[in-house]
Design a protein around this motif. Sequence first.
Motif, PDB file in Angstrom:
ATOM      1  N   LYS A 362      46.630   8.802  13.149  1.00 31.57           N
ATOM      2  CA  LYS A 362      45.251   7.771  12.711  1.00 31.57           C
ATOM      3  C   LYS A 362      44.199   8.472  12.216  1.00 31.57           C
ATOM      4  O   LYS A 362      43.427   8.208  11.324  1.00 31.57           O
ATOM      5  N   GLY A 363      43.578   9.374  12.971  1.00 31.59           N
ATOM      6  CA  GLY A 363      42.488  10.328  12.465  1.00 31.59           C
ATOM      7  C   GLY A 363      42.684  10.958  11.130  1.00 31.59           C
ATOM      8  O   GLY A 363      41.857  10.869  10.231  1.00 31.59           O
ATOM      9  N   LEU A 364      43.921  11.240  10.603  1.00 33.80           N
ATOM     10  CA  LEU A 364      44.138  11.848   9.493  1.00 33.80           C
ATOM     11  C   LEU A 364      44.127  10.902   8.501  1.00 33.80           C
ATOM     12  O   LEU A 364      43.486  11.209   7.329  1.00 33.80           O
ATOM     13  N   ILE A 365      44.581   9.736   8.786  1.00 30.51           N
ATOM     14  CA  ILE A 365      44.547   8.608   7.713  1.00 30.51           C
ATOM     15  C   ILE A 365      42.892   8.204   7.236  1.00 30.51           C
ATOM     16  O   ILE A 365      42.785   7.977   6.315  1.00 30.51           O
ATOM     17  N   GLU A 366      42.408   8.193   8.404  1.00 36.00           N
ATOM     18  CA  GLU A 366      40.785   7.937   7.995  1.00 36.00           C
ATOM     19  C   GLU A 366      40.113   8.954   7.342  1.00 36.00           C
ATOM     20  O   GLU A 366      39.366   8.583   6.408  1.00 36.00           O
ATOM     21  N   VAL A 367      40.489  10.116   7.493  1.00 36.39           N
ATOM     22  CA  VAL A 367      39.984  11.327   6.653  1.00 36.39           C
ATOM     23  C   VAL A 367      40.366  11.131   5.469  1.00 36.39           C
ATOM     24  O   VAL A 367      39.554  11.372   4.361  1.00 36.39           O
ATOM     25  N   ASP A 368      41.942  11.116   5.219  1.00 34.54           N
ATOM     26  CA  ASP A 368      42.445  11.087   3.981  1.00 34.54           C
ATOM     27  C   ASP A 368      41.994   9.620   3.173  1.00 34.54           C
ATOM     28  O   ASP A 368      41.749   9.781   1.837  1.00 34.54           O
ATOM     29  N   SER A 369      41.654   8.642   3.862  1.00 34.93           N
ATOM     30  CA  SER A 369      40.995   7.563   3.316  1.00 34.93           C
ATOM     31  C   SER A 369      39.627   7.930   2.528  1.00 34.93           C
ATOM     32  O   SER A 369      39.462   7.465   1.485  1.00 34.93           O
ATOM     33  N   LYS A 370      38.985   8.301   3.234  1.00 37.70           N
ATOM     34  CA  LYS A 370      37.540   8.822   2.779  1.00 37.70           C
ATOM     35  C   LYS A 370      37.742   9.683   1.404  1.00 37.70           C
ATOM     36  O   LYS A 370      36.842   9.842   0.632  1.00 37.70           O
ATOM     37  N   LEU A 371      38.624  10.826   1.541  1.00 36.53           N
ATOM     38  CA  LEU A 371      38.821  11.577   0.215  1.00 36.53           C
ATOM     39  C   LEU A 371      39.477  10.923  -0.757  1.00 36.53           C
ATOM     40  O   LEU A 371      38.963  11.138  -1.962  1.00 36.53           O
ATOM     41  N   MET A 372      40.265   9.935  -0.522  1.00 34.47           N
ATOM     42  CA  MET A 372      40.470   9.098  -1.617  1.00 34.47           C
ATOM     43  C   MET A 372      39.499   8.358  -2.310  1.00 34.47           C
ATOM     44  O   MET A 372      39.574   8.215  -3.686  1.00 34.47           O
ATOM     45  N   HIS A 373      38.381   7.859  -1.647  1.00 30.22           N
ATOM     46  CA  HIS A 373      37.397   7.500  -2.323  1.00 30.22           C
ATOM     47  C   HIS A 373      36.667   8.141  -3.242  1.00 30.22           C
ATOM     48  O   HIS A 373      35.875   7.596  -4.343  1.00 30.22           O
ATOM     49  N   THR A 374      36.619   9.394  -2.971  1.00 29.15           N
ATOM     50  CA  THR A 374      36.013  10.391  -4.000  1.00 29.15           C
ATOM     51  C   THR A 374      37.115  11.006  -4.812  1.00 29.15           C
ATOM     52  O   THR A 374      36.640  11.895  -5.750  1.00 29.15           O
ATOM     53  N   GLY A 375      38.392  10.845  -4.878  1.00 28.75           N
ATOM     54  CA  GLY A 375      39.216  11.325  -5.666  1.00 28.75           C
ATOM     55  C   GLY A 375      39.684  12.691  -5.400  1.00 28.75           C
ATOM     56  O   GLY A 375      40.214  13.430  -6.088  1.00 28.75           O
ATOM     57  N   ASP A 376      39.488  13.177  -3.922  1.00 24.99           N
ATOM     58  CA  ASP A 376      39.731  14.316  -3.635  1.00 24.99           C
ATOM     59  C   ASP A 376      40.982  14.722  -2.916  1.00 24.99           C
ATOM     60  O   ASP A 376      41.218  15.566  -2.148  1.00 24.99           O
ATOM     61  N   LEU A 377      41.797  13.647  -2.941  1.00 24.40           N
ATOM     62  CA  LEU A 377      43.266  13.652  -2.186  1.00 24.40           C
ATOM     63  C   LEU A 377      44.104  13.322  -3.066  1.00 24.40           C
ATOM     64  O   LEU A 377      44.013  12.140  -3.819  1.00 24.40           O
ATOM     65  N   LYS A 378      45.323  13.962  -2.851  1.00 27.04           N
ATOM     66  CA  LYS A 378      46.495  13.364  -3.996  1.00 27.04           C
ATOM     67  C   LYS A 378      47.226  12.249  -3.213  1.00 27.04           C
ATOM     68  O   LYS A 378      47.182  12.126  -1.900  1.00 27.04           O
ATOM     69  N   VAL A 379      47.486  11.247  -3.838  1.00 26.28           N
ATOM     70  CA  VAL A 379      48.129  10.128  -3.094  1.00 26.28           C
ATOM     71  C   VAL A 379      49.339  10.470  -2.498  1.00 26.28           C
ATOM     72  O   VAL A 379      49.644   9.753  -1.459  1.00 26.28           O
ATOM     73  N   ALA A 380      50.211  11.509  -2.781  1.00 24.89           N
ATOM     74  CA  ALA A 380      51.297  11.746  -2.001  1.00 24.89           C
ATOM     75  C   ALA A 380      51.031  12.070  -0.622  1.00 24.89           C
ATOM     76  O   ALA A 380      51.700  11.831   0.257  1.00 24.89           O
ATOM     77  N   ASP A 381      49.899  12.960  -0.753  1.00 25.14           N
ATOM     78  CA  ASP A 381      49.240  13.419   0.746  1.00 25.14           C
ATOM     79  C   ASP A 381      48.837  12.172   1.606  1.00 25.14           C
ATOM     80  O   ASP A 381      49.346  12.107   3.005  1.00 25.14           O
ATOM     81  N   PHE A 382      48.646  11.288   0.990  1.00 21.16           N
ATOM     82  CA  PHE A 382      48.055   9.971   1.776  1.00 21.16           C
ATOM     83  C   PHE A 382      49.294   9.065   2.200  1.00 21.16           C
ATOM     84  O   PHE A 382      49.411   8.606   3.241  1.00 21.16           O
ATOM     85  N   VAL A 383      50.207   9.062   1.389  1.00 20.45           N
ATOM     86  CA  VAL A 383      51.483   8.416   1.778  1.00 20.45           C
ATOM     87  C   VAL A 383      52.224   8.991   2.863  1.00 20.45           C
ATOM     88  O   VAL A 383      52.607   8.376   3.824  1.00 20.45           O
ATOM     89  N   ILE A 384      52.091  10.329   2.931  1.00 15.69           N
ATOM     90  CA  ILE A 384      52.817  11.125   4.022  1.00 15.69           C
ATOM     91  C   ILE A 384      52.161  11.005   5.288  1.00 15.69           C
ATOM     92  O   ILE A 384      52.661  10.875   6.322  1.00 15.69           O
ATOM     93  N   ALA A 385      50.717  10.847   5.240  1.00 12.15           N
ATOM     94  CA  ALA A 385      49.986  10.441   6.408  1.00 12.15           C
ATOM     95  C   ALA A 385      50.375   9.117   6.917  1.00 12.15           C
ATOM     96  O   ALA A 385      50.372   9.071   8.340  1.00 12.15           O
TER      97      ALA A 385
END
Length: 415
Positions: A362-385
């Motif tokens: 859950k913590g990883l999802i929250e971090v990845d969600s913030k990174l997605m807001h700035t475009g600093d995360l691949k969508v595939a990594d968020f799906v994996i999380a």
Amino acid sequence: MNIKLKYLILCLVSFWAVGAVAQIPSKNLDYYLKQAAFTSPVLKDFQNQQHSAGIDSLIVRATGGPQVTASSAGMYAPIVRGYGYDEVLTNGQALEALLNVNYDLLNKKRINNQLEGIKIQSDSIKYARQLSLYDLQRAIADQYILAYASQEQVDFNQEVVMLLEQEEALLKKLTRSNIYKQSEYLTFLVTLQQQQLVVKQAELQFKNDYATLNYLAGIADTTQVKLADPQLQTASTSMDRGFFNKRFDIDSLKNSNQKNAIDFNYKPKLGVYANGGYNSSFVLQPYKNFGASVGFTFSVPIYDGHQKKMQYNKLSLSAKTISGYRDFFVRQQQQQLNLIRQQINQTDALFPKINEQIRFSKGLIEVDSKLMHTGDLKVADFVIAINNYMAAQNLLRQTNINRLKLINQFNYWNR
């Protein structure tokens, strides 16, 4: 004006939907256990058998008292031209109309033994009814746990869909702003659509499991309900676990009762009788043939080819069989309880690790969600999380369901 009207309609629909959800009735495990016990024809059958045994007891008591019967017989043997039965033997005609009273003087102990046999039979029926109730409760509890797990699966999958839908709206904006590629957005959209299908499948599974629960409990109801947490707790360990052993005690009592019945069959029998009425051959003063008589009967067995000893041998073999089954069951029951207790302890040991995994996911999802807001995360990594979080939550629910089923089995055998 149209915008305000649309907004008002939207608010009304939202309030109606919330009210509809709030009005969904909640039912717990105890409700289904009581309904199943109330509607079960098997339990009613056993109850009627117990009442029938009570009637048998009254019948036996009635046979122990004097027995009064009325009997009548008539006979006419004509002689035609000298042909017919010998009148010395038949008297030509006879009429009998009697009131008979019979009473067995030595039947008290025999009657008491029969009453004891009926009581043992009633205890056996009572045990069978209770065992049937326990079996029914175990089946209902297992199915309730299964339906509750399906309900939890639906709720969790809906929560995941809501999370993905929120991120999908954000991702769509970022894609339009060229922060994310169109292909990445489509990858995320496919994941969302797959999860929506998973929700539909989970809802269908819950409906099937809930329908099966109603079927087992004898409930003809298709309204939507909210199943409460089963909240099963491990019962304290019984020292003697007398319920299951009671059936062997009943079998031993049956053996003893049958032995007593055999003994009574070889005891002397003494009875008295009296009758009165009319008995005449119409040969001499038939109007005076009213009278009465009294008498007795006595019998004692002397020899029957040693049948008594043979019957004793059969009962002895039956007693050994009962003892063998009792010893085997006691060992088997103890092994079963030890195994289930061990499985419960091992299952309990998994929860801290699973909860830790959920917390990290859950913590990883929250971090990845913030990174997605700035475009600093691949969508595939968020799906994996997301998938890792779903897998951890599913493992937690499945482990909890397994624990509830183990507790249900433990409580069944620990009686």
